[in-house]
Write an enzyme that holds these catalytic residues in place. Sequence first.
Site, PDB file in Angstrom:
ATOM      1  N   GLY A  27       0.842  -1.210   0.000  1.00 54.72           N
ATOM      2  CA  GLY A  27       0.000   0.000   0.000  1.00 54.72           C
ATOM      3  C   GLY A  27       0.868   1.247   0.000  1.00 54.72           C
ATOM      4  O   GLY A  27       0.659   2.176  -0.795  1.00 54.72           O
ATOM      5  N   HIS A  28       1.862   1.257   0.897  1.00 59.42           N
ATOM      6  CA  HIS A  28       2.781   2.409   0.931  1.00 59.42           C
ATOM      7  C   HIS A  28       3.570   2.506  -0.381  1.00 59.42           C
ATOM      8  O   HIS A  28       3.777   3.596  -0.916  1.00 59.42           O
ATOM      9  CB  HIS A  28       3.795   2.256   2.079  1.00 59.42           C
ATOM     10  CG  HIS A  28       3.186   2.174   3.450  1.00 59.42           C
ATOM     11  ND1 HIS A  28       3.156   1.008   4.186  1.00 59.42           N
ATOM     12  CD2 HIS A  28       2.617   3.113   4.231  1.00 59.42           C
ATOM     13  CE1 HIS A  28       2.596   1.239   5.355  1.00 59.42           C
ATOM     14  NE2 HIS A  28       2.252   2.504   5.418  1.00 59.42           N
TER      15      HIS A  28
HETATM   16  P1  AMP Z   1       0.501   4.732   7.720  1.00 59.38           P
HETATM   17  O1  AMP Z   1       1.926   4.281   7.650  1.00 59.38           O
HETATM   18  O2  AMP Z   1      -0.444   3.690   8.179  1.00 59.38           O
HETATM   19  O3  AMP Z   1       0.346   6.055   8.439  1.00 59.38           O
HETATM   20  O4  AMP Z   1       0.066   5.033   6.218  1.00 59.38           O
HETATM   21  C1  AMP Z   1       0.790   5.923   5.409  1.00 59.38           C
HETATM   22  C2  AMP Z   1       0.015   6.177   4.142  1.00 59.38           C
HETATM   23  O5  AMP Z   1      -0.168   4.950   3.444  1.00 59.38           O
HETATM   24  C3  AMP Z   1      -1.370   6.756   4.414  1.00 59.38           C
HETATM   25  O6  AMP Z   1      -1.661   7.755   3.446  1.00 59.38           O
HETATM   26  C4  AMP Z   1      -2.265   5.560   4.246  1.00 59.38           C
HETATM   27  O7  AMP Z   1      -3.587   5.873   3.853  1.00 59.38           O
HETATM   28  C5  AMP Z   1      -1.544   4.802   3.144  1.00 59.38           C
HETATM   29  N1  AMP Z   1      -1.942   3.395   3.167  1.00 59.38           N
HETATM   30  C6  AMP Z   1      -1.952   2.554   4.239  1.00 59.38           C
HETATM   31  N2  AMP Z   1      -2.442   1.357   3.892  1.00 59.38           N
HETATM   32  C7  AMP Z   1      -2.760   1.435   2.580  1.00 59.38           C
HETATM   33  C8  AMP Z   1      -3.319   0.514   1.631  1.00 59.38           C
HETATM   34  N3  AMP Z   1      -3.659  -0.720   1.975  1.00 59.38           N
HETATM   35  N4  AMP Z   1      -3.494   0.941   0.370  1.00 59.38           N
HETATM   36  C9  AMP Z   1      -3.175   2.210   0.006  1.00 59.38           C
HETATM   37  N5  AMP Z   1      -2.640   3.115   0.839  1.00 59.38           N
HETATM   38  C10 AMP Z   1      -2.434   2.737   2.111  1.00 59.38           C
END
Ligand code: AMP
Length: 281
Positions: A27-28
């Site tokens: 996702g990241h």
């Molecule tokens: P985090 O590390 O959880 O703060 O996420 C960092 C970024 O990655 C944020 O903009 C999240 O929305 C995005 N993100 C997390 N999980 C996913 C996913 N499964 N698909 C797309 N983007 C994601």
Amino acid sequence: MRQFIRQNRLAGKSIGLVPTMGFLHQGHISLVEASKKENDITVVSIFVNPTQFAPNEDFSRYPRDFDRDAALLLEAGADVIFTPEAGDVYVKNAQTFISVEDLSKIAEGEFRPTHFRGVATIVAILFNLVQPDKAYFGQKDAQQTVVLRRMVKDLHMPIEMVVCPIVREADGLAMSSRNIYLTPSQRKDALVLSRSLKLAQDLISNGTRDAKEVIHQMKLLYNGLQECNLDYIRIVDADTFMEASAIELEGCYFIIIACKFGTTRLIDNCFISMPNGPIFQ
Ligand code: AMP
């Protein structure tokens, strides 16, 4: 960071920022790939932001593995990894926080009242430090994207927000750094999130317009799952995050879910764009 940005700006390079809390997954990486396509330089920040966790949440045990993250980012072609310390980001006795008022109080904000204040503040600080042209976020955190768009607009920040689709495991579970907390049986139960969203999409495609009815049918799928505790399922207007009672043909909505599996709280959502609705995103 400032020096690097100054040099690259002088050289006329465009800068994309991908803010993360690390423990990276595909996702990241999808955000990094999107940024690389549209910018000369891609900066990925890794910072587990203490101010967006409440005292009873998982800040101290949030998974961290810098070496693994660095290897993934190298492979993905990120140009800079920015990993500041909390003491560098938050100056001593800081008195300035950003609160996106009403949007931060509803939906996810009802369950995590201080969360979006922490998110808006850290993202504003990262924007000031990195000064990107574009910043990349995932639809996975749908309300976060709406809160941050509001902040960017209200404060006239010269930054374009780009929102990328949710990346899922092959079986439908939305990728999340927190999935690692799940036991095998919770991992299996967690498929109910994507399944219930699929059911909602099918019901709406087949003509169901009553939001309560859609939510009722979704909730039936959660019955009997032992370690599963639903915080909410809601259908909200995609712009305001206010609850919708009916799915209008002119509307755009998010169906949002937050659910605990044991002590692990997961969120998921889907975007519903009705045929006569505005073009959104
Ligand atoms: P985090 O590390 O959880 O703060 O996420 C960092 C970024 O990655 C944020 O903009 C999240 O929305 C995005 N993100 C997390 N999980 C996913 C996913 N499964 N698909 C797309 N983007 C994601």
